[in-house]
Motif scaffolding. Structure first.
Motif, PDB file in Angstrom:
ATOM      1  N   ILE A   4       0.819  -1.206   0.000  1.00 40.60           N
ATOM      2  CA  ILE A   4       0.000   0.000   0.000  1.00 40.60           C
ATOM      3  C   ILE A   4       0.858   1.263   0.000  1.00 40.60           C
ATOM      4  O   ILE A   4       0.457   2.300  -0.536  1.00 40.60           O
ATOM      5  N   HIS A   5       2.057   1.182   0.572  1.00 41.25           N
ATOM      6  CA  HIS A   5       2.917   2.367   0.641  1.00 41.25           C
ATOM      7  C   HIS A   5       3.272   2.887  -0.746  1.00 41.25           C
ATOM      8  O   HIS A   5       3.669   4.046  -0.907  1.00 41.25           O
ATOM      9  N   LYS A   6       3.114   2.035  -1.795  1.00 34.95           N
ATOM     10  CA  LYS A   6       3.426   2.465  -3.148  1.00 34.95           C
ATOM     11  C   LYS A   6       2.518   3.595  -3.614  1.00 34.95           C
ATOM     12  O   LYS A   6       2.856   4.332  -4.532  1.00 34.95           O
ATOM     13  N   PHE A   7       1.329   3.696  -2.997  1.00 34.08           N
ATOM     14  CA  PHE A   7       0.399   4.751  -3.364  1.00 34.08           C
ATOM     15  C   PHE A   7       0.724   6.079  -2.675  1.00 34.08           C
ATOM     16  O   PHE A   7       0.105   7.096  -2.961  1.00 34.08           O
ATOM     17  N   PHE A   8       1.665   6.072  -1.745  1.00 35.40           N
ATOM     18  CA  PHE A   8       1.957   7.273  -0.980  1.00 35.40           C
ATOM     19  C   PHE A   8       3.390   7.713  -1.243  1.00 35.40           C
ATOM     20  O   PHE A   8       4.336   7.233  -0.622  1.00 35.40           O
ATOM     21  N   SER A   9       3.517   8.634  -2.181  1.00 32.74           N
ATOM     22  CA  SER A   9       4.831   9.099  -2.623  1.00 32.74           C
ATOM     23  C   SER A   9       5.544   9.876  -1.520  1.00 32.74           C
ATOM     24  O   SER A   9       4.928  10.637  -0.773  1.00 32.74           O
ATOM     25  N   GLY A  10       6.855   9.663  -1.429  1.00 32.34           N
ATOM     26  CA  GLY A  10       7.659  10.447  -0.500  1.00 32.34           C
ATOM     27  C   GLY A  10       7.606  11.927  -0.812  1.00 32.34           C
ATOM     28  O   GLY A  10       7.850  12.777   0.055  1.00 32.34           O
ATOM     29  N   LYS A  11       7.237  12.258  -2.059  1.00 25.77           N
ATOM     30  CA  LYS A  11       7.122  13.657  -2.454  1.00 25.77           C
ATOM     31  C   LYS A  11       5.924  14.324  -1.803  1.00 25.77           C
ATOM     32  O   LYS A  11       5.790  15.546  -1.839  1.00 25.77           O
ATOM     33  N   ASN A  12       5.001  13.513  -1.241  1.00 27.09           N
ATOM     34  CA  ASN A  12       3.799  14.097  -0.631  1.00 27.09           C
ATOM     35  C   ASN A  12       3.577  13.552   0.786  1.00 27.09           C
ATOM     36  O   ASN A  12       2.450  13.393   1.235  1.00 27.09           O
ATOM     37  N   THR A  13       4.640  13.247   1.501  1.00 25.45           N
ATOM     38  CA  THR A  13       4.513  12.763   2.871  1.00 25.45           C
ATOM     39  C   THR A  13       4.158  13.929   3.797  1.00 25.45           C
ATOM     40  O   THR A  13       4.870  14.931   3.845  1.00 25.45           O
ATOM     41  N   VAL A  14       3.033  13.790   4.503  1.00 30.38           N
ATOM     42  CA  VAL A  14       2.587  14.830   5.431  1.00 30.38           C
ATOM     43  C   VAL A  14       2.838  14.316   6.845  1.00 30.38           C
ATOM     44  O   VAL A  14       2.076  13.520   7.392  1.00 30.38           O
ATOM     45  N   ASP A  15       3.938  14.756   7.441  1.00 24.96           N
ATOM     46  CA  ASP A  15       4.321  14.280   8.771  1.00 24.96           C
ATOM     47  C   ASP A  15       3.705  15.106   9.895  1.00 24.96           C
ATOM     48  O   ASP A  15       3.472  14.596  10.991  1.00 24.96           O
ATOM     49  N   TYR A  16       3.457  16.377   9.604  1.00 26.80           N
ATOM     50  CA  TYR A  16       3.033  17.273  10.673  1.00 26.80           C
ATOM     51  C   TYR A  16       2.045  18.291  10.132  1.00 26.80           C
ATOM     52  O   TYR A  16       2.177  18.756   8.993  1.00 26.80           O
ATOM     53  N   LEU A  17       1.013  18.621  10.939  1.00 25.27           N
ATOM     54  CA  LEU A  17       0.047  19.650  10.585  1.00 25.27           C
ATOM     55  C   LEU A  17      -0.044  20.651  11.725  1.00 25.27           C
ATOM     56  O   LEU A  17      -0.170  20.270  12.888  1.00 25.27           O
ATOM     57  N   SER A  18       0.019  21.917  11.380  1.00 26.62           N
ATOM     58  CA  SER A  18      -0.112  22.956  12.393  1.00 26.62           C
ATOM     59  C   SER A  18      -1.582  23.106  12.787  1.00 26.62           C
ATOM     60  O   SER A  18      -2.479  22.592  12.107  1.00 26.62           O
ATOM     61  N   GLU A  19      -1.847  23.822  13.882  1.00 26.11           N
ATOM     62  CA  GLU A  19      -3.232  24.072  14.306  1.00 26.11           C
ATOM     63  C   GLU A  19      -3.996  24.819  13.215  1.00 26.11           C
ATOM     64  O   GLU A  19      -5.178  24.549  12.971  1.00 26.11           O
ATOM     65  N   GLU A  20      -3.320  25.737  12.558  1.00 30.00           N
ATOM     66  CA  GLU A  20      -3.961  26.504  11.486  1.00 30.00           C
ATOM     67  C   GLU A  20      -4.345  25.587  10.327  1.00 30.00           C
ATOM     68  O   GLU A  20      -5.419  25.726   9.732  1.00 30.00           O
ATOM     69  N   GLU A  21      -3.466  24.641   9.989  1.00 32.06           N
ATOM     70  CA  GLU A  21      -3.768  23.706   8.895  1.00 32.06           C
ATOM     71  C   GLU A  21      -4.908  22.779   9.273  1.00 32.06           C
ATOM     72  O   GLU A  21      -5.791  22.487   8.448  1.00 32.06           O
ATOM     73  N   TYR A  22      -4.927  22.303  10.511  1.00 29.61           N
ATOM     74  CA  TYR A  22      -6.051  21.480  10.967  1.00 29.61           C
ATOM     75  C   TYR A  22      -7.361  22.254  10.906  1.00 29.61           C
ATOM     76  O   TYR A  22      -8.406  21.723  10.526  1.00 29.61           O
ATOM     77  N   ALA A  23      -7.319  23.530  11.272  1.00 28.02           N
ATOM     78  CA  ALA A  23      -8.532  24.337  11.374  1.00 28.02           C
ATOM     79  C   ALA A  23      -9.223  24.540  10.031  1.00 28.02           C
ATOM     80  O   ALA A  23     -10.434  24.774   9.983  1.00 28.02           O
ATOM     81  N   GLN A  24      -8.469  24.414   8.917  1.00 27.51           N
ATOM     82  CA  GLN A  24      -9.079  24.678   7.615  1.00 27.51           C
ATOM     83  C   GLN A  24     -10.129  23.635   7.229  1.00 27.51           C
ATOM     84  O   GLN A  24     -11.000  23.892   6.404  1.00 27.51           O
ATOM     85  N   SER A  25     -10.080  22.458   7.855  1.00 26.79           N
ATOM     86  CA  SER A  25     -11.020  21.399   7.448  1.00 26.79           C
ATOM     87  C   SER A  25     -12.433  21.631   7.973  1.00 26.79           C
ATOM     88  O   SER A  25     -13.415  21.314   7.302  1.00 26.79           O
TER      89      SER A  25
END
Length: 251
Positions: A4-25
């Motif tokens: 399954i990891h083949k579908f998740f490119s290292g070019k788009n790995t999201v390791d961390y989200l700030s409070e502001e980024e979380y708030a946009q959802s």
């Protein structure tokens, strides 16, 4: 599944989200649920940070006889179960090349892109060719996709592939040569008002004779407009022409 990891490119790995980024959802899923009630198309949301499906609509086209909850629980394992090995390899390749293109685009433009391609879903002996569109919903401050919306509809093509990438407001699009990994830029076809009117009336279920009466022209003239339309769009029938016009927002 390690694959399954083949579908998740290292070019788009999201390791961390700030409070502001979380708030946009916010509570955006309520809007998606409302939209899915108005459409036959299936919709689902990929969360690239959690590497899972966050939402799956109850429209049956994409479910392969499962419930939305079951598909959400499977996540990308769903593809390994219901997509052929050949099409699965194509999807992984599209994923790699798509993110390479995405990362070359200006950060401020990235939300405006969408990618479309066709592949088969197979349940037992039944096989259905679907069109799959993906576009970002939320992007991190680094320009990586956090969540993406996928929309699944019936394909109007005969075979898998047909990989197109487009940007909102542009009069051109990119078609992927999968073998060479090259995106070829192409201009969208411009249709005359007569050609557009022919497509609109066809979409209403009118026959050629009825279209001729409505447009106050001869049947042979309608056939002429259809032939010009098919040649211009590189399609074989009105069903494919209608799909092209809708997919490229020409109506």
């Amino acid at each position: 599944m390690d694959e399954i990891h083949k579908f998740f490119s290292g070019k788009n790995t999201v390791d961390y989200l700030s409070e502001e980024e979380y708030a946009q959802s916010g509570n955006y899923l309520e809007t998606l649920r409302a939209v899915s009630r108005l459409s036959y198309m299936s919709m689902y949301v990929i969360d690239y940070q959690r590497r899972e499906f966050e939402y799956v609509s109850d429209n049956p086209l994409f479910l392969c006889n499962h419930t939305p909850s079951e598909v959400m629980a499977m996540g990308y394992a769903f593809y390994f179960k219901y997509v052929s090995k050949q099409d699965l390899e194509m999807l992984i390749r599209i994923n790699e090349i798509g993110f390479e293109f995405f990362n070359r685009t200006p950060l401020q433009d990235r939300k405006n892109y969408s990618i479309s391609y066709d592949f088969n879903l197979q349940t037992g002996k039944d096989k259905i060719l679907i069109n799959h569109k993906l576009t970002p919903i939320f992007i991190t401050s680094e320009g990586k996709i956090w969540k993406a919306l996928c929309v699944v509809s019936l394909s109007s093509n005969a075979d898998s592939g047909n990989i197109l990438l487009s940007k909102t407001g542009e009069d051109s699009f990119w078609e992927l040569d999968l073998a060479g990994g090259v995106w070829n830029k192409m201009d969208k076809s411009r249709l005359t008002e007569r050609e557009l009117q022919t497509v609109r009336l066809h979409a209403q279920g009118l026959t050629i004779g009825q279209i001729a009466d409505r447009m106050c022209i001869a049947v042979d003239t309608v056939k002429f407009h259809r032939r010009k339309l098919f040649d211009k769009l590189h399609v074989k029938n009105m069903g494919e022409a209608l799909a092209y016009v809708k997919n490229n927002k020409l109506l």
